[in-house]
Write a protein that holds these residues in place. Structure first.
Motif, PDB file in Angstrom:
ATOM      1  N   THR A  73       0.825  -1.211   0.000  1.00  0.00           N
ATOM      2  CA  THR A  73       0.000   0.000   0.000  1.00  0.00           C
ATOM      3  C   THR A  73       0.860   1.262   0.000  1.00  0.00           C
ATOM      4  N   ASN A  74       2.170   1.088  -0.248  1.00  0.00           N
ATOM      5  CA  ASN A  74       3.064   2.243  -0.319  1.00  0.00           C
ATOM      6  C   ASN A  74       2.537   3.250  -1.330  1.00  0.00           C
ATOM      7  N   SER A  75       2.456   4.480  -0.929  1.00  0.00           N
ATOM      8  CA  SER A  75       2.029   5.603  -1.788  1.00  0.00           C
ATOM      9  C   SER A  75       0.567   5.527  -2.216  1.00  0.00           C
ATOM     10  N   PHE A  76      -0.219   4.610  -1.649  1.00  0.00           N
ATOM     11  CA  PHE A  76      -1.626   4.525  -2.039  1.00  0.00           C
ATOM     12  C   PHE A  76      -2.372   5.820  -1.733  1.00  0.00           C
ATOM     13  N   ASN A  77      -2.189   6.349  -0.526  1.00  0.00           N
ATOM     14  CA  ASN A  77      -2.919   7.549  -0.133  1.00  0.00           C
ATOM     15  C   ASN A  77      -2.604   8.734  -1.037  1.00  0.00           C
ATOM     16  N   GLN A  78      -1.333   8.894  -1.399  1.00  0.00           N
ATOM     17  CA  GLN A  78      -0.953  10.001  -2.284  1.00  0.00           C
ATOM     18  C   GLN A  78      -1.592   9.821  -3.664  1.00  0.00           C
ATOM     19  N   ALA A  79      -1.550   8.617  -4.196  1.00  0.00           N
ATOM     20  CA  ALA A  79      -2.142   8.347  -5.508  1.00  0.00           C
ATOM     21  C   ALA A  79      -3.658   8.524  -5.455  1.00  0.00           C
ATOM     22  N   PHE A  80      -4.296   8.084  -4.372  1.00  0.00           N
ATOM     23  CA  PHE A  80      -5.747   8.193  -4.250  1.00  0.00           C
ATOM     24  C   PHE A  80      -6.178   9.653  -4.180  1.00  0.00           C
ATOM     25  N   LYS A  82      -4.720  12.181  -5.564  1.00  0.00           N
ATOM     26  CA  LYS A  82      -4.590  12.765  -6.909  1.00  0.00           C
ATOM     27  C   LYS A  82      -5.790  12.421  -7.785  1.00  0.00           C
ATOM     28  N   LEU A  83      -6.421  11.289  -7.533  1.00  0.00           N
ATOM     29  CA  LEU A  83      -7.581  10.862  -8.320  1.00  0.00           C
ATOM     30  C   LEU A  83      -8.839  11.639  -7.964  1.00  0.00           C
TER      31      LEU A  83
END
Length: 84
Positions: A73-80, A82-83
């Motif tokens: 789940t690395n970087s999931f929150n940052q990517a989410f 951005k969406l």
């Protein structure tokens, strides 16, 4: 491929097939709908509760185990973010 969206119009694939059994996500059974397009298969939580559970697991855990495979789940929150 797991796909999560709160929009009913975010449907991908050609044929929507409801799986006969739930999929295990971090030790909890989640009912999924399966979409197939050739060899590509994607799974979408069938209920709002399943969607929220899956999102929460990816947002708060170091890894998510789906049917014996662990997904980072690395970087999931940052990517989410951005969406949105």
């Amino acid at each position: 491929m797991m796909m999560v969206s709160d929009k009913k119009s975010d449907d991908v694939g050609i044929k929507l097939i409801e799986t006969e059994s739930p999929i295990m996500v971090n030790g909890k059974k989640i009912m999924m709908e399966e979409q197939r397009q050739g060899q590509l298969r994607s799974f979408n939580p069938k209920t709002e509760a399943g969607t929220q559970y899956l999102l929460n697991e990816f947002k708060t855990k170091d890894g998510v185990i789906i049917e014996n495979l662990t997904y980072s789940t690395n970087s999931f929150n940052q990517a989410f973010e951005k969406l949105q």
